[in-house]
Design an enzyme around this catalytic site. Structure first.
Site, mmCIF file in Angstrom:
data_model
loop_
_atom_site.group_PDB
_atom_site.id
_atom_site.type_symbol
_atom_site.label_atom_id
_atom_site.label_comp_id
_atom_site.label_asym_id
_atom_site.label_seq_id
_atom_site.Cartn_x
_atom_site.Cartn_y
_atom_site.Cartn_z
ATOM 1 C CG MET A 282 -7.040 12.235 -2.594
ATOM 2 S SD MET A 282 -7.234 13.965 -3.017
ATOM 3 C CE MET A 282 -5.895 14.731 -2.113
ATOM 4 N N PRO A 283 -4.770 9.481 0.104
ATOM 5 C CG PRO A 283 -3.391 9.394 1.986
ATOM 6 C CD PRO A 283 -4.786 9.743 1.553
ATOM 7 C CE1 TYR A 284 -4.794 1.957 -4.822
ATOM 8 C CE2 TYR A 284 -2.448 2.128 -5.318
ATOM 9 C CZ TYR A 284 -3.632 1.414 -5.335
ATOM 10 O OH TYR A 284 -3.651 0.142 -5.862
ATOM 11 C CB THR B 67 -6.977 6.736 3.325
ATOM 12 O OG1 THR B 67 -6.500 8.026 3.718
ATOM 13 C CG2 THR B 67 -5.814 5.762 3.244
ATOM 14 C CB VAL B 68 -7.972 4.016 -1.821
ATOM 15 C CG1 VAL B 68 -8.134 2.675 -2.532
ATOM 16 C CG2 VAL B 68 -9.180 4.905 -2.084
#
Lengths: 67, 67, 67, 67, 67, 67
Positions: free
Chosen positions: E1-3, E40-41
């Site tokens: 889920m990190p950006y 992860t984006v």
């Protein structure tokens, strides 16, 4: 000279882990693009789970449901 | 209508100093580009020294070493 | 070490004007907070008027109406 | 896959209101651009009123003057 | 889920190098913080050298002087 | 006074669709948090598919594989 911003949920990342992210991404930019590590800036934002949404709902709710 | 984001380490900037940054950058945009000060938005982020990296290491470590 | 991001609409800012914004905001941070100019990073984003909204409408539409 | 960042002043938004922003903007992107809600990320930043400027002054000062 | 947002000057990074940055930073977050790579984006911004400042001057000028 | 940044891949969003995002998110903030639409700023960034990563690979590659 690159600038990197890493946003993660605030769920207990330690100072050591954050230092490892900073050194790791700095090395990656030096290796792949020959960027000067001395002027590479990395900023980590830790975001409350109430303030992070994915799939239209907060991470707080997802965690409460064991996801 | 410009939007300005200033990121600095959290090391004791006072409310007065932050107000001075806000008025200063708003005036700069009005002077150089004739931007309307009334709709210029400035957001200051103060970032923990554990979360700011430069040269592959955290500012916390640099400060501990007197840098 | 500060990082500043300035977002403006893409409406003809010249290279000289952008250089003036960069030097101006770097000096402001040195003067107000004693930040080292050598490691102050400034990034300017110029955004198409179709992609910038204020008051619920695009700048393109506002410009077409003489606002 | 879109990423949305919403910045507001920290003035008492509740967890329910923030969840409503997250679901609302995720639905908007699905409706207008057919974006997949499952991979739409929304991050809300709540900013102290000392750190938010508009019209060249802080929101703290504007609030003190009843604006 | 990190950006993760990586900002670099637009000076010829290839599609392959950008793909390597994306895979590298995604792996780093999985390794250090056990973040799910699937969500992860990573967004890379390439910025014109006229629009990037360091040390109070543009990168365009620094490059012209061989720095 | 809120500031919203929407990042999407550059895959053909029309001016009308972007205007609809801008009006939609502005209305959402007015409805949920009573924010003044007149000073709500929305900036849309359209990012090349080579520069957007998810799951450790670029969107360009995912599209090529029909995902």
């Amino acid at each position: 000279m690159p600038y990197v911003n890493i946003k993660i949920t605030r769920e207990g990342a330690s100072a050591e882990q954050k230092a490892e992210l900073i050194s790791g991404v700095t090395e990656l930019l030096a290796r792949v693009l020959d960027k000067n590590p001395q002027t590479t800036v990395v900023v980590i934002d830790e975001v409350e789970t109430d303030n992070w949404g994915i799939g239209g709902e907060t991470v707080t709710r997802r965690r409460a449901e064991g996801r």
